[in-house]
Enzyme design. Structure first.
Site, mmCIF file in Angstrom:
data_model
loop_
_atom_site.group_PDB
_atom_site.id
_atom_site.type_symbol
_atom_site.label_atom_id
_atom_site.label_comp_id
_atom_site.label_asym_id
_atom_site.label_seq_id
_atom_site.Cartn_x
_atom_site.Cartn_y
_atom_site.Cartn_z
ATOM 1 N N HIS A 127 -4.326 -4.684 -4.128
ATOM 2 C CA HIS A 127 -3.329 -4.031 -4.990
ATOM 3 C C HIS A 127 -3.146 -4.871 -6.253
ATOM 4 O O HIS A 127 -3.037 -6.092 -6.168
ATOM 5 C CB HIS A 127 -2.010 -3.947 -4.205
ATOM 6 C CG HIS A 127 -0.964 -3.118 -4.868
ATOM 7 N ND1 HIS A 127 -0.226 -3.571 -5.939
ATOM 8 C CD2 HIS A 127 -0.540 -1.851 -4.634
ATOM 9 C CE1 HIS A 127 0.615 -2.621 -6.311
ATOM 10 N NE2 HIS A 127 0.437 -1.561 -5.537
ATOM 11 N N ASP B 33 3.761 7.262 -5.634
ATOM 12 C CA ASP B 33 4.441 5.990 -5.432
ATOM 13 C C ASP B 33 5.783 6.080 -6.141
ATOM 14 O O ASP B 33 5.933 6.824 -7.114
ATOM 15 C CB ASP B 33 3.544 4.898 -6.051
ATOM 16 C CG ASP B 33 3.843 3.512 -5.529
ATOM 17 O OD1 ASP B 33 4.603 3.395 -4.566
ATOM 18 O OD2 ASP B 33 3.290 2.555 -6.092
ATOM 19 N N HIS B 34 6.746 5.344 -5.635
ATOM 20 C CA HIS B 34 8.044 5.161 -6.295
ATOM 21 C C HIS B 34 8.608 6.437 -6.906
ATOM 22 O O HIS B 34 8.482 6.679 -8.112
ATOM 23 C CB HIS B 34 7.941 4.116 -7.406
ATOM 24 C CG HIS B 34 7.526 2.767 -6.896
ATOM 25 N ND1 HIS B 34 7.412 1.691 -7.718
ATOM 26 C CD2 HIS B 34 7.226 2.331 -5.654
ATOM 27 C CE1 HIS B 34 7.028 0.639 -7.006
ATOM 28 N NE2 HIS B 34 6.914 1.011 -5.746
ATOM 29 N N HIS C 109 -2.817 4.809 -6.052
ATOM 30 C CA HIS C 109 -1.366 5.030 -6.126
ATOM 31 C C HIS C 109 -1.089 5.750 -7.431
ATOM 32 O O HIS C 109 -1.403 5.219 -8.504
ATOM 33 C CB HIS C 109 -0.596 3.707 -6.167
ATOM 34 C CG HIS C 109 -0.582 2.966 -4.870
ATOM 35 N ND1 HIS C 109 0.034 1.749 -4.729
ATOM 36 C CD2 HIS C 109 -1.084 3.281 -3.654
ATOM 37 C CE1 HIS C 109 -0.095 1.336 -3.471
ATOM 38 N NE2 HIS C 109 -0.777 2.245 -2.801
ATOM 39 N N TYR D 239 11.226 4.428 -2.417
ATOM 40 C CA TYR D 239 10.634 5.266 -1.376
ATOM 41 C C TYR D 239 11.609 6.340 -0.880
ATOM 42 O O TYR D 239 11.832 6.511 0.319
ATOM 43 C CB TYR D 239 10.070 4.390 -0.246
ATOM 44 C CG TYR D 239 8.882 3.611 -0.764
ATOM 45 C CD1 TYR D 239 7.617 4.187 -0.806
ATOM 46 C CD2 TYR D 239 9.023 2.330 -1.298
ATOM 47 C CE1 TYR D 239 6.531 3.506 -1.329
ATOM 48 C CE2 TYR D 239 7.946 1.640 -1.835
ATOM 49 C CZ TYR D 239 6.700 2.238 -1.840
ATOM 50 O OH TYR D 239 5.625 1.573 -2.369
ATOM 51 N N CYS E 238 -3.612 1.139 -8.566
ATOM 52 C CA CYS E 238 -2.192 1.482 -8.649
ATOM 53 C C CYS E 238 -1.872 1.754 -10.123
ATOM 54 O O CYS E 238 -1.709 0.823 -10.923
ATOM 55 C CB CYS E 238 -1.308 0.361 -8.103
ATOM 56 S SG CYS E 238 0.432 0.775 -8.337
HETATM 57 C C1 DNO Z 1 5.384 -1.598 -3.842
HETATM 58 C C2 DNO Z 1 4.017 -1.622 -3.299
HETATM 59 C C3 DNO Z 1 3.490 -3.023 -3.033
HETATM 60 C C4 DNO Z 1 2.181 -2.950 -2.249
HETATM 61 C C5 DNO Z 1 1.630 -4.290 -1.854
HETATM 62 C C6 DNO Z 1 0.277 -4.146 -1.223
HETATM 63 O O1 DNO Z 1 6.011 -0.595 -3.883
HETATM 64 O O2 DNO Z 1 3.139 -0.898 -4.090
HETATM 65 O O3 DNO Z 1 4.427 -3.745 -2.312
HETATM 66 O O4 DNO Z 1 2.389 -2.240 -1.076
HETATM 67 O O5 DNO Z 1 1.533 -5.136 -2.940
HETATM 68 O O6 DNO Z 1 -0.035 -5.299 -0.517
#
Ligand code: DNO
Length: 391
Positions: free
Chosen positions: A240, A348-349, A305, A365, A278
């Protein structure tokens, strides 16, 4: 791409039957109850996998199988820790889970200063305020030499903040930066830990004198060591990116930009050594051009992501709606759908909206906010698939 969702296990208030109803196909999760550095047993993996499958879903991606600090800073037990990591990988592979997201960020994973930043419409998003972050570094951590990392404008803002920050404001900032965002992603500090600032300072000191090149070499060492297991069990490792994607708190960070990604992919050329693209983390760095990076790295991307940041000047950024921001999600979907339509992706988020804030979800989340984002991204994917069909 496969529509996946980050789910925090059987205790998650968002249930698998809810996820079935909103069109989720695959689950992204981890054995969150297993302490970092302990082996993931086949029994525990299969138990969770079968539970997921009983809802007609599949366990698509592990996020994360955490890499302990001593592997990152090359502590005395690193080889032993790597051996354990290899056993967990083998166990996952034998149970049929093959995509593994991890990170190589020292001490602290993703960083935000405000977990509930309000929009005019009453929804909230995650937010990063550079001056407040500098305040944490200089006035709360009191890190030696911290001032040197910031320009005069930021230092001025820090002094202004110092006149108005109450003890409660300071506690909230500490909570946002090193507690609430870290615990649930199996980070180093959890809610309820006493004196998080002093724990955090001890962790930082583990990296005294460790340069970016040292950290790169430690990553190469780790990857070289695990690749034989990855080859044997077809384990797709995907690191990531660092969030935000630049050096923080005097720590080296090595997955921040195209040059960094090129470096680790080239250092260990095995296709099992790959990237989690990401879009959110990368788009929070003004230096990153996301479509260009996606085009360059799509072949080595094992997981995506989808989210997007808006830069607000002065180093501040907010998590934009998934249809906006600077990540250009439509363009990214075009690239990834074309290269690998099987690629797992998760939104994500999400924002907090429509009562999400009362549910105590992990920051970023939420249910409604992520559901809206998934609907938006699903729509983009449908259009892109149509374009590709008619091309
Ligand atoms: C946050 C996530 C990160 C991710 C880690 C992977 O929302 O995208 O915490 O899960 O960095 O190891």
């Amino acid at each position: 791409m496969e529509k996946t969702w980050r789910w925090f296990g059987k205790k998650d208030k968002i249930t698998l039957s809810m996820l079935r109803q909103i069109g989720v196909e695959g689950i992204v999760t981890a054995l969150h109850e297993v302490p970092n550095g302990e082996i993931w047993t086949k029994e525990a993996i299969l138990d969770l996998k079968q539970y997921i499958e009983s809802y007609g879903l599949r366990w698509s991606v592990v996020e994360s199988l955490p890499v302990v600090e001593s592997i990152k800073y090359a502590g005395p037990d690193r080889d032993e820790q790597i051996e354990r990591y290899k056993i967990s990988l083998q166990n996952l592979g034998e149970c049929g889970v093959h995509t593994i997201c991890y990170n190589f960020m020292p001490v602290i994973d993703w960083i935000r200063t405000d977990l509930h930043h309000k929009w005019d419409d009453g929804t909230t998003s995650l937010y990063f305020d550079y001056a407040r972050f500098a305040y944490f570094d200089i006035k709360i951590l009191k890190r030696e030499g911290a001032e040197k990392a910031y320009d005069q404008d930021v230092l001025k803002k820090v002094e202004e903040l110092d006149k108005v920050m109450t003890d409660a404001d300071k506690d909230e900032l500490i909570d946002s930066i090193i507690v609430k965002t870290q615990g649930f992603v199996n980070g180093n500090i959890k809610e309820g830990d006493l004196n998080p600032v002093s724990i955090f300072k001890k962790l930082l000191s583990l990296y005294d004198g460790i340069t970016k090149d040292d950290l790169r070499e430690n990553m190469r060492y780790f990857l070289d060591a695990i690749m034989p297991v990855c080859d044997k069990y077809d384990m797709k490792m995907c690191v990531h990116p660092d969030d935000p994607p630049y050096q923080v708190l005097g720590l080296p960070r090595i997955v921040c930009n195209a040059e960094d990604i090129r470096w680790f992919l080239g250092a260990v050329k095995n296709p099992h050594n790959g990237l989690t693209f990401c879009a959110g983390s990368l788009s929070s760095g003004a230096h990153n051009n996301l479509p260009e990076m996606a085009a360059e790295f799509a072949e080595r991307t094992h997981f995506v992501h989808l989210r997007s940041c808006k830069l607000l000047g002065g180093g501040n950024f907010i998590e934009a709606p998934h249809t906006g921001g600077r990540a250009q999600l439509v363009e990214l979907i075009r690239i990834f759908e074309n290269v690998n339509p099987e690629l797992p992706m998760r939104v994500d988020h999400g924002k907090e909206m429509l009562g999400d804030d009362e549910k105590g979800y992990n920051p970023g989340y939420s249910f409604h906010g992520r559901m809206l984002a998934l609907g938006q991204v699903d729509g983009m994917m449908a259009v892109v698939k149509d374009e590709l069909k008619n091309a």
